[in-house]
Design an enzyme around this catalytic site. Structure first.
Site, PDB file in Angstrom:
ATOM      1  N   HIS A   9     -39.916 -27.535 -52.584  1.00 43.02           N
ATOM      2  CA  HIS A   9     -40.284 -28.689 -51.770  1.00 43.02           C
ATOM      3  C   HIS A   9     -39.759 -30.016 -52.313  1.00 43.02           C
ATOM      4  O   HIS A   9     -39.846 -31.039 -51.629  1.00 43.02           O
ATOM      5  CB  HIS A   9     -41.808 -28.729 -51.599  1.00 43.02           C
ATOM      6  CG  HIS A   9     -42.268 -29.612 -50.492  1.00 43.02           C
ATOM      7  ND1 HIS A   9     -41.740 -29.554 -49.207  1.00 43.02           N
ATOM      8  CD2 HIS A   9     -43.199 -30.603 -50.459  1.00 43.02           C
ATOM      9  CE1 HIS A   9     -42.322 -30.459 -48.451  1.00 43.02           C
ATOM     10  NE2 HIS A   9     -43.204 -31.107 -49.172  1.00 43.02           N
ATOM     11  N   ASP A  69     -38.233 -23.587 -49.989  1.00 45.81           N
ATOM     12  CA  ASP A  69     -39.404 -24.450 -49.785  1.00 45.81           C
ATOM     13  C   ASP A  69     -40.548 -23.628 -49.194  1.00 45.81           C
ATOM     14  O   ASP A  69     -40.522 -23.248 -48.025  1.00 45.81           O
ATOM     15  CB  ASP A  69     -39.029 -25.603 -48.854  1.00 45.81           C
ATOM     16  CG  ASP A  69     -40.108 -26.669 -48.751  1.00 45.81           C
ATOM     17  OD1 ASP A  69     -41.252 -26.404 -49.174  1.00 45.81           O
ATOM     18  OD2 ASP A  69     -39.794 -27.765 -48.238  1.00 45.81           O
ATOM     19  N   SER A  77     -41.699 -34.935 -46.566  1.00 44.76           N
ATOM     20  CA  SER A  77     -42.847 -34.061 -46.368  1.00 44.76           C
ATOM     21  C   SER A  77     -43.730 -34.608 -45.252  1.00 44.76           C
ATOM     22  O   SER A  77     -43.266 -34.758 -44.127  1.00 44.76           O
ATOM     23  CB  SER A  77     -43.592 -33.887 -47.687  1.00 44.76           C
ATOM     24  OG  SER A  77     -44.531 -32.825 -47.595  1.00 44.76           O
ATOM     25  N   GLN A  78     -44.991 -34.933 -45.519  1.00 39.11           N
ATOM     26  CA  GLN A  78     -45.806 -35.559 -44.479  1.00 39.11           C
ATOM     27  C   GLN A  78     -45.117 -36.824 -43.953  1.00 39.11           C
ATOM     28  O   GLN A  78     -45.128 -37.094 -42.750  1.00 39.11           O
ATOM     29  CB  GLN A  78     -47.181 -35.930 -45.024  1.00 39.11           C
ATOM     30  CG  GLN A  78     -48.063 -36.685 -44.041  1.00 39.11           C
ATOM     31  CD  GLN A  78     -49.365 -37.139 -44.680  1.00 39.11           C
ATOM     32  OE1 GLN A  78     -50.394 -36.536 -44.464  1.00 39.11           O
ATOM     33  NE2 GLN A  78     -49.318 -38.201 -45.474  1.00 39.11           N
ATOM     34  N   TYR A 105     -48.180 -36.020 -48.298  1.00 43.44           N
ATOM     35  CA  TYR A 105     -49.576 -35.598 -48.195  1.00 43.44           C
ATOM     36  C   TYR A 105     -50.336 -35.883 -49.486  1.00 43.44           C
ATOM     37  O   TYR A 105     -49.911 -35.499 -50.571  1.00 43.44           O
ATOM     38  CB  TYR A 105     -49.610 -34.103 -47.902  1.00 43.44           C
ATOM     39  CG  TYR A 105     -50.927 -33.539 -47.437  1.00 43.44           C
ATOM     40  CD1 TYR A 105     -51.325 -33.651 -46.110  1.00 43.44           C
ATOM     41  CD2 TYR A 105     -51.746 -32.842 -48.319  1.00 43.44           C
ATOM     42  CE1 TYR A 105     -52.504 -33.092 -45.677  1.00 43.44           C
ATOM     43  CE2 TYR A 105     -52.935 -32.273 -47.879  1.00 43.44           C
ATOM     44  CZ  TYR A 105     -53.313 -32.408 -46.558  1.00 43.44           C
ATOM     45  OH  TYR A 105     -54.491 -31.846 -46.130  1.00 43.44           O
TER      46      TYR A 105
END
Length: 322
Positions: free
Chosen positions: A303, A273, A187-188, A92
């Site tokens: 994360h 996370d 992540s994204q 992101y």
């Protein structure tokens, strides 16, 4: 904050309460059909990077709406025959960055394609170069609520379509082997890899790291860290819109894409996370349809997940598939 979500034992039993839309498959079939009405128009322009062990191509292809989307294709310099292909999606706020930021997979003898994310690329790394020419209804700053008024307008409809088209573009190069294609990201990027895993039926492996865009009903109320918190802040102002927002988000929930997955997978999860809470990751992992699936657990990590240790784990794991 230390561990804040369910215990590991509870995570291993947790299942999402996200409701799958009845027309989920029809929605995505129509979306991709409309995208494919535009010529893929993939261009691979050689770039002089000063890197002697790889060849790099500046890529442009037609994504959602025929809009131009950028990427980098990196090949081992000596490649003469089609190579296993790794297609990567970024986290992101990031973009495709600069070519020297992405040398791991080409150094393993594979072709590597990294997709720029439309409208992003201004928060970290080497930046991005892909605009998002589509407007939308009122949204909280960020990307999570852009077009949340309806599935047809939602920002991630465009991004996920771009991701599918990125696989098609990368496969069109003569030195990539379409039959040995892997999708991965963190992540994204992990959430996009899951979506691609549910929409592209012939991948050989998918590796989502600490994935975002999963189990929206739980994520939106469990963590106050962005980007999920954007949803709550939008609903704080747009009172009474929760049901409508969750209905839109259901079309983009990794849990429902995972239920359609046809390739082996290796997930990663970090138990501290706060950005992508462990239960939301396990929700997608448990929904993953292919029986060949594994998850690496990083007990005391946020994360960043497994970081370089998990990169090494993926290199080892992929030897069996591509």
């Amino acid at each position: 904050m230390a561990q804040f979500d369910l215990s590991l034992e509870e995570l291993q039993e947790y299942r999402s309460a996200s409701t799958e839309p009845e027309d989920f498959d029809a929605f995505w079939s129509k979306t991709l059909q409309e995208a494919r009405e535009h010529d893929l128009d993939a261009h691979f322009d050689p770039v002089d990077t000063g890197l002697t062990m790889v060849r790099v191509f500046d890529v442009t292809f037609a994504g959602f709406g025929g809009h131009p989307v950028k990427g980098w294709l990196t090949l081992p310099a000596a490649a003469e025959e089609p190579l296993p292909l790794v297609v990567e999606f970024v986290g992101y706020g990031g973009g495709r960055g600069l070519p020297h930021e992405h040398l791991l997979w080409a150094s393993t003898g594979r072709a590597h394609f990294i997709m720029d994310t439309r409208g992003q690329g201004s928060a970290w790394g080497g930046g991005g170069a892909t605009a998002d020419p589509v407007g939308g209804a009122p949204a909280y700053p960020g990307f999570m609520t852009r077009g949340i008024d309806a599935p047809e307008n939602y920002y991630y409809r465009r991004v996920i379509t771009d991701a599918v088209r990125a696989v098609e573009a990368a496969r069109s190069h003569p030195l990539t082997d379409a039959a040995r294609t892997v999708a991965l990201g963190a992540s994204q990027g992990g959430g996009l890899a899951i979506a691609v895993g549910g929409l592209v039926p012939d991948l050989v492996a998918v590796a989502p790291d600490v994935p975002f865009l999963c189990d929206f009903p739980r994520a939106a109320v469990l963590t106050d860290r962005h980007p999920y918190r954007e949803i709550g802040l939008y609903l704080k102002t747009h009172r009474g819109r929760t049901e409508d927002a969750l209905r839109t988000l259901a079309y983009f929930d990794g849990v429902h894409f995972a239920a359609r997955a046809t390739a082996p997978t290796l997930f990663s999860v970090a138990l501290e996370d706060q950005t992508c809470p462990p239960s939301t990751v396990y929700a997608a992992f448990h929904a993953w349809a292919h029986e060949d699936k594994a998850i690496e657990v990083y007990d005391f990590n946020d994360h960043e997940g497994g970081g370089p240790f998990h990169q090494a784990a993926k290199v080892r794991w992929l030897r069996s598939y591509a």
